[in-house]
Enzyme design. Sequence first.
Site, PDB file in Angstrom:
ATOM      1  N   ASN A 152      62.258  35.348  53.104  1.00  0.00           N
ATOM      2  CA  ASN A 152      61.270  34.684  52.257  1.00  0.00           C
ATOM      3  C   ASN A 152      59.850  34.937  52.756  1.00  0.00           C
ATOM      4  O   ASN A 152      59.009  34.037  52.792  1.00  0.00           O
ATOM      5  CB  ASN A 152      61.545  33.168  52.196  1.00  0.00           C
ATOM      6  N   ASN A 153      59.586  36.184  53.131  1.00  0.00           N
ATOM      7  CA  ASN A 153      58.276  36.526  53.691  1.00  0.00           C
ATOM      8  C   ASN A 153      58.106  38.037  53.620  1.00  0.00           C
ATOM      9  O   ASN A 153      59.071  38.786  53.466  1.00  0.00           O
ATOM     10  CB  ASN A 153      58.177  36.055  55.149  1.00  0.00           C
ATOM     11  N   HIS A 173      58.577  43.413  51.166  1.00  0.00           N
ATOM     12  CA  HIS A 173      58.792  41.964  51.040  1.00  0.00           C
ATOM     13  C   HIS A 173      60.282  41.709  51.113  1.00  0.00           C
ATOM     14  O   HIS A 173      61.055  42.220  50.292  1.00  0.00           O
ATOM     15  CB  HIS A 173      58.226  41.425  49.726  1.00  0.00           C
ATOM     16  N   CYS A 174      60.702  40.908  52.078  1.00  0.00           N
ATOM     17  CA  CYS A 174      62.127  40.671  52.302  1.00  0.00           C
ATOM     18  C   CYS A 174      62.503  39.287  51.760  1.00  0.00           C
ATOM     19  O   CYS A 174      62.051  38.271  52.296  1.00  0.00           O
ATOM     20  CB  CYS A 174      62.464  40.755  53.791  1.00  0.00           C
ATOM     21  N   PRO A 175      63.331  39.216  50.717  1.00  0.00           N
ATOM     22  CA  PRO A 175      63.720  37.904  50.194  1.00  0.00           C
ATOM     23  C   PRO A 175      64.590  37.121  51.167  1.00  0.00           C
ATOM     24  O   PRO A 175      64.629  35.885  51.107  1.00  0.00           O
ATOM     25  CB  PRO A 175      64.498  38.254  48.916  1.00  0.00           C
TER      26      PRO A 175
END
Length: 296
Positions: free
Chosen positions: A152-153, A147-149
Amino acid sequence: MPGGSLSNLLTLCECPGTMWEGSRLRLPCGIRVRFLYDPQGWCALGIISFIWAYNTVFIPSLVIVPMYHDDKLPLGTLVFYFLMSSMTVVCLYLSVTTNPGIVPLDIQPSAVEAADWTICRVCQIRRPPRSHHCRRCQQCVRKMDHHCPWINNCVGEENHWLFIQLLYYTLVLVSMSIALAALHLYYSPPCSYCSPEVFPFSYTRPLLWFTCGQGVLFFPAAVGLVFGQTFNIIIDRTTLENMADPYFKAGVPSPRAIHEAFTDICGTKNVFCWLWPLRRRRPITAQAGYSYYRHM
């Protein structure tokens, strides 16, 4: 799945800060796009968007355009910079809004796949091999990498190729910004084209120093992500799988040919399409009867 479990899951997915099939953001033009309702993700995405906008505005206006008018840079430099900037923001938008490969709640495997599927311990749904439950999105994602902040996805099977493109274009754009800003600061060439009232020298230097400061922070991270993700693609491992087995106790994976590896990720054998984000990923099924992940 029992009716109570399904009801609880739907209730969980409708809470703020989670992503579910109904989370759509309506744009002013009427288009609805997927978007994760996560304030922390919004902050990270806002930082990335600000840095992109800052460099897209100030590097051309303070460095490239004046030096082009003074015949110190070719027109191709300006065109290539805006091309890289455009491709970066397109890949960013698509990485943010593209479904990463969320496993539907009511999906059932085919007879060929059934033996390989597992049941998620959190949401209690059946899912394909190498799927992972994202605690941030509250969904199971097929071949989830992480999950890559910053986007945001989640990064999963369906948007991994867009994330890779984003990394490559970002690395090129950051490299160009640092090189042009440092070159201008080092030589400090007088600009005959610039009006002192519009481009006062005392203002341009702090702006360009800020660009160099951004580069010092983001360039090493971009290089690390590009090499790390490329290595994972070649050995067919995800970031989560590396974290679960960092010392390859389950066996050292055999590296794949580069063309085979990127064909798997990008969904096309056309090398030129690997860097083109404005298309649909076409999974290439490796064996009849497999409808999920078993793509080549």
